[in-house]
Structures are given as structure tokens and as C-alpha cells.
Design an enzyme around this catalytic site. Structure first.
Site, PDB file in Angstrom:
ATOM      1  N   ASP A 104       0.812  -1.219   0.000  1.00  0.00           N
ATOM      2  CA  ASP A 104       0.000   0.000   0.000  1.00  0.00           C
ATOM      3  C   ASP A 104       0.850   1.276   0.000  1.00  0.00           C
ATOM      4  O   ASP A 104       1.945   1.295   0.567  1.00  0.00           O
ATOM      5  CB  ASP A 104      -0.913  -0.006   1.230  1.00  0.00           C
ATOM      6  CG  ASP A 104      -1.999   1.061   1.153  1.00  0.00           C
ATOM      7  OD1 ASP A 104      -2.385   1.430   0.022  1.00  0.00           O
ATOM      8  OD2 ASP A 104      -2.449   1.520   2.209  1.00  0.00           O
ATOM      9  N   GLY A 148      -0.214   5.324  -4.499  1.00  0.00           N
ATOM     10  CA  GLY A 148      -0.858   6.564  -4.941  1.00  0.00           C
ATOM     11  C   GLY A 148      -0.246   7.784  -4.273  1.00  0.00           C
ATOM     12  O   GLY A 148       0.058   8.788  -4.934  1.00  0.00           O
ATOM     13  N   TRP A 179       2.692   8.003  -2.923  1.00  0.00           N
ATOM     14  CA  TRP A 179       4.085   8.142  -3.391  1.00  0.00           C
ATOM     15  C   TRP A 179       4.120   8.956  -4.683  1.00  0.00           C
ATOM     16  O   TRP A 179       4.936   9.862  -4.845  1.00  0.00           O
ATOM     17  CB  TRP A 179       4.684   6.747  -3.609  1.00  0.00           C
ATOM     18  CG  TRP A 179       6.118   6.711  -4.046  1.00  0.00           C
ATOM     19  CD1 TRP A 179       7.213   6.620  -3.234  1.00  0.00           C
ATOM     20  CD2 TRP A 179       6.613   6.746  -5.394  1.00  0.00           C
ATOM     21  NE1 TRP A 179       8.363   6.597  -3.994  1.00  0.00           N
ATOM     22  CE2 TRP A 179       8.024   6.671  -5.316  1.00  0.00           C
ATOM     23  CE3 TRP A 179       6.005   6.820  -6.652  1.00  0.00           C
ATOM     24  CZ2 TRP A 179       8.840   6.678  -6.447  1.00  0.00           C
ATOM     25  CZ3 TRP A 179       6.813   6.827  -7.772  1.00  0.00           C
ATOM     26  CH2 TRP A 179       8.214   6.765  -7.671  1.00  0.00           C
ATOM     27  N   HIS A 189       2.052   2.944  -9.139  1.00  0.00           N
ATOM     28  CA  HIS A 189       1.871   1.495  -9.261  1.00  0.00           C
ATOM     29  C   HIS A 189       3.060   0.864  -9.987  1.00  0.00           C
ATOM     30  O   HIS A 189       3.482  -0.245  -9.649  1.00  0.00           O
ATOM     31  CB  HIS A 189       0.562   1.169  -9.972  1.00  0.00           C
ATOM     32  CG  HIS A 189      -0.647   1.630  -9.200  1.00  0.00           C
ATOM     33  ND1 HIS A 189      -0.835   1.317  -7.872  1.00  0.00           N
ATOM     34  CD2 HIS A 189      -1.705   2.409  -9.551  1.00  0.00           C
ATOM     35  CE1 HIS A 189      -1.965   1.874  -7.446  1.00  0.00           C
ATOM     36  NE2 HIS A 189      -2.505   2.545  -8.450  1.00  0.00           N
ATOM     37  N   SER A 223      -7.689  -5.505  -4.555  1.00  0.00           N
ATOM     38  CA  SER A 223      -8.765  -6.015  -3.682  1.00  0.00           C
ATOM     39  C   SER A 223     -10.108  -6.026  -4.414  1.00  0.00           C
ATOM     40  O   SER A 223     -10.270  -5.391  -5.467  1.00  0.00           O
ATOM     41  CB  SER A 223      -8.869  -5.139  -2.428  1.00  0.00           C
ATOM     42  OG  SER A 223      -9.496  -3.913  -2.743  1.00  0.00           O
ATOM     43  N   GLU A 262     -12.451  -4.433  -3.523  1.00  0.00           N
ATOM     44  CA  GLU A 262     -12.938  -3.047  -3.433  1.00  0.00           C
ATOM     45  C   GLU A 262     -12.205  -2.092  -4.389  1.00  0.00           C
ATOM     46  O   GLU A 262     -12.663  -0.968  -4.609  1.00  0.00           O
ATOM     47  CB  GLU A 262     -12.787  -2.521  -1.995  1.00  0.00           C
ATOM     48  CG  GLU A 262     -13.757  -3.133  -0.984  1.00  0.00           C
ATOM     49  CD  GLU A 262     -13.425  -4.560  -0.595  1.00  0.00           C
ATOM     50  OE1 GLU A 262     -14.335  -5.388  -0.551  1.00  0.00           O
ATOM     51  OE2 GLU A 262     -12.238  -4.857  -0.363  1.00  0.00           O
ATOM     52  N   ASN A 263     -11.087  -2.520  -4.923  1.00  0.00           N
ATOM     53  CA  ASN A 263     -10.289  -1.608  -5.754  1.00  0.00           C
ATOM     54  C   ASN A 263     -10.925  -1.293  -7.122  1.00  0.00           C
ATOM     55  O   ASN A 263     -10.479  -0.382  -7.821  1.00  0.00           O
ATOM     56  CB  ASN A 263      -8.853  -2.132  -5.955  1.00  0.00           C
ATOM     57  CG  ASN A 263      -7.980  -1.998  -4.711  1.00  0.00           C
ATOM     58  OD1 ASN A 263      -7.121  -2.832  -4.445  1.00  0.00           O
ATOM     59  ND2 ASN A 263      -8.182  -0.929  -3.926  1.00  0.00           N
ATOM     60  N   TRP A 264     -11.987  -2.026  -7.494  1.00  0.00           N
ATOM     61  CA  TRP A 264     -12.705  -1.705  -8.745  1.00  0.00           C
ATOM     62  C   TRP A 264     -13.378  -0.349  -8.665  1.00  0.00           C
ATOM     63  O   TRP A 264     -13.804   0.194  -9.691  1.00  0.00           O
ATOM     64  CB  TRP A 264     -13.761  -2.774  -9.048  1.00  0.00           C
ATOM     65  CG  TRP A 264     -13.198  -4.144  -9.249  1.00  0.00           C
ATOM     66  CD1 TRP A 264     -13.227  -5.172  -8.352  1.00  0.00           C
ATOM     67  CD2 TRP A 264     -12.506  -4.645 -10.408  1.00  0.00           C
ATOM     68  NE1 TRP A 264     -12.603  -6.280  -8.881  1.00  0.00           N
ATOM     69  CE2 TRP A 264     -12.163  -5.994 -10.132  1.00  0.00           C
ATOM     70  CE3 TRP A 264     -12.164  -4.103 -11.650  1.00  0.00           C
ATOM     71  CZ2 TRP A 264     -11.472  -6.795 -11.052  1.00  0.00           C
ATOM     72  CZ3 TRP A 264     -11.480  -4.907 -12.557  1.00  0.00           C
ATOM     73  CH2 TRP A 264     -11.141  -6.220 -12.259  1.00  0.00           C
ATOM     74  N   LEU A 267      -6.730  -3.644   8.175  1.00  0.00           N
ATOM     75  CA  LEU A 267      -6.500  -4.860   7.378  1.00  0.00           C
ATOM     76  C   LEU A 267      -7.029  -4.732   5.966  1.00  0.00           C
ATOM     77  O   LEU A 267      -6.597  -5.466   5.071  1.00  0.00           O
ATOM     78  CB  LEU A 267      -7.180  -6.061   8.043  1.00  0.00           C
ATOM     79  CG  LEU A 267      -6.881  -6.270   9.524  1.00  0.00           C
ATOM     80  CD1 LEU A 267      -7.511  -7.579   9.999  1.00  0.00           C
ATOM     81  CD2 LEU A 267      -5.384  -6.296   9.764  1.00  0.00           C
TER      82      LEU A 267
END
Ligand code: IPE
Ligand code: IPE
Ligand code: MG
Length: 243
Positions: free
Chosen positions: A24, A27, A29, A41, A69, A71-73, A198
Site C-alpha cells: 500500500d 498513490g 508516493w 503502481h 482487492s 474493493e479496488n474496482w 487490514l
């Protein structure tokens, strides 16, 4: 001198058999450098290469990395597309260097949502590397809750078909329905980037893992940071509910 000797002996401690990492901070960075998130990325993918090599050199047998993840969509099409492109390039490279690296590739997650081309590459990479014994598990379209629900459904279907019985279900047997079937639980889970959560990673498998949260963004994460996390792991007192 005494201090130096202590340090030396500590770094010679056996590494954990299984390390898991939430990669993680890409972004932030990129943002810090005025670059697009996809550049973060790309830098993160380079860090993964370095850290995977370092793990292998240390003798770590299993490395599980959270790459994308469930959720990353929610992210922009451009960002998701950029991540998928990096993944494709990495897998092509991994296939090319397979004999040199001798790493077994496994994938945790529902790959059916990936493009047919990526699904094919994942299948090729895992079958071509099945014989190697250092294993990298890529979590792609992975969610810990999704994994548990899928396992429950698979078990329920078998039970409904009369192939097994609910009374026989144990923690060990249920583990066999997870993506991680056959893989020992991670002793150490590392989350760089400064976030203390997490984010749906390895919920079942990390029940007794040691967590090390680090204030470094993933693209800046170095082999020395991994060594630090391993030292921290060795300083923990693991009780597993005992005394
Ligand atoms: C992790 O870095 C990579 C993925 C989630 C795919 P992020 O993209 O989440 O980076 P931050 O957290 O926004 O800095
Ligand atoms: C977790 O990071 C997922 C990966 C690193 C692949 P996120 O950046 O998606 O998690 P949140 O949004 O900070 O919880
Ligand atoms: Mg993040």
C-alpha cells in the site's frame, strides 16, 4: 561491540516461513512527486520484484502479496487499466524468466472478473511453475470476506449433495475451501504506508499472525525495511491464547 554482536545474531534468526504484505501507498508516493497514480503502481511493481528476490534470498517459503482487492474496482478506469497492464507485463516477464527464478505462482481471488487474456496468463504462469517450491501468492480481486463466503457456499453445496455433513466441519477442513488451501498461515503480515487496518486481507488466515505496520510508502519499501519487520516479529511473544 556488544551491541553489534547482538544485532548480528538477531539478523541470523530464521525468517518466518510465510510472510504476507499489503502493498500500500503507491498513490501517495506518486502524488508526493506530482506524478499520476499509475506511476506509483509502476514503482510499486519494481519494489515487489526487489522484495520477492530478498524473501527468496532469506529463505522465506511463501510470500503472499495483496495486489488488487475486491474493493479496488471503485477506482477510475484509467487507474484500474494501468494496474492490469502492469500485471500483464509482470506475468509475461515472469514466464520468460521462470527457469531462472524458479518461483511457483499462485493466485488468490476471483479471477473471473479479470480480462480473458489476464486469466489465461495467470493459468499459464501457475501451471508452468507448479513444480517449484518457493511460492508467491498474488491476491487479485481478492477479499477476505468474499473468500470466506465462497468457502461457505462450496461447503454448503457439497453438504446439500450429500457428499459431506455439517457435523464434520472443523476449522482445518474449512481451511481447505479457502484459496490458501495447503498453505500454512502467515506468521507475519506487513502493512507499509502508515494505515493501521487490514482492508479485508487474509481475514481467516491471519487469526494469529503478527502484524507489523510501517510508516513507509510501498514504492520506498526496501530490503532493509523487510529485515526490520522480521526483527520486530522475532521480538514478539506469540502466545496463541496460552500463557
Ligand atoms: C496500493 O496503493 C495499490 C493498490 C491498492 C492497487 P494505493 O493505490 O492504495 O496507494 P495509496 O494508499 O492511495 O497511497
Ligand atoms: C488495500 O489497500 C489493497 C491493496 C493494497 C491491494 P487499499 O488502499 O485499497 O485499502 P484502503 O482503501 O486504504 O483501506
Ligand atoms: Mg491505499
Amino acid at each position: 561491540m556488544a551491541l553489534f554482536e547482538k544485532k548480528k545474531s538477531e539478523t541470523q534468526l530464521a525468517p518466518p516461513r510465510h510472510i504476507a504484505i499489503i502493498m500500500d501507498g503507491n498513490g501517495r508516493w506518486a502524488k508526493n512527486r506530482g506524478l499520476p497514480r499509475t506511476a506509483g503502481h509502476a514503482a510499486g511493481a519494481e519494489t515487489f520484484r526487489r522484495i520477492a528476490n530478498h524473501c527468496r534470498a532469506l529463505g522465506v517459503k511463501y510470500l503472499t502479496v495483496y495486489a488488487f482487492s475486491t474493493e479496488n474496482w471503485k477506482r477510475s478506469e484509467e487507474e484500474v487499466g494501468g494496474i492490469m497492464k502492469l500485471l500483464k507485463n509482470y506475468l509475461l516477464e515472469a514466464m520468460r524468466d521462470m527457469e531462472k527464478n524458479r518461483v511457483r505462482f499462485c493466485f488468490f481471488g476471483d479471477l473471473t472478473r479479470l480480462s480473458p487474456e489476464l486469466q489465461e496468463l495467470c493459468a499459464q504462469a501457475s501451471s508452468a511453475s507448479a513444480e517449484y517450491d518457493v511460492q508467491v501468492n498474488f491476491c487479485l480481486n481478492y477479499g477476505g470476506r468474499d473468500e470466506i463466503v465462497r468457502a461457505a457456499k462450496a461447503f454448503a453445496e457439497k453438504a446439500a449433495a450429500g457428499e459431506c455433513s455439517p457435523e464434520d466441519l472443523t476449522e482445518e477442513r474449512f481451511s481447505e475451501y479457502m484459496y490458501s488451501a495447503g498453505v500454512p498461515d502467515p506468521e507475519l503480515v506487513i502493512r507499509p504506508s502508515g494505515e493501521l487496518r487490514l482492508s479485508n486481507f487474509l481475514l481467516w488466515q491471519s487469526a494469529y499472525s503478527e502484524y507489523v505496520f510501517m510508516d513507509v510508502l510501498w514504492p520506498d519499501f526496501s530490503p532493509a525495511d523487510l529485515d526490520k519487520a522480521i526483527l520486530e516479529y522475532h521480538r514478539r511473544n506469540r502466545r496463541f491464547g496460552g500463557v
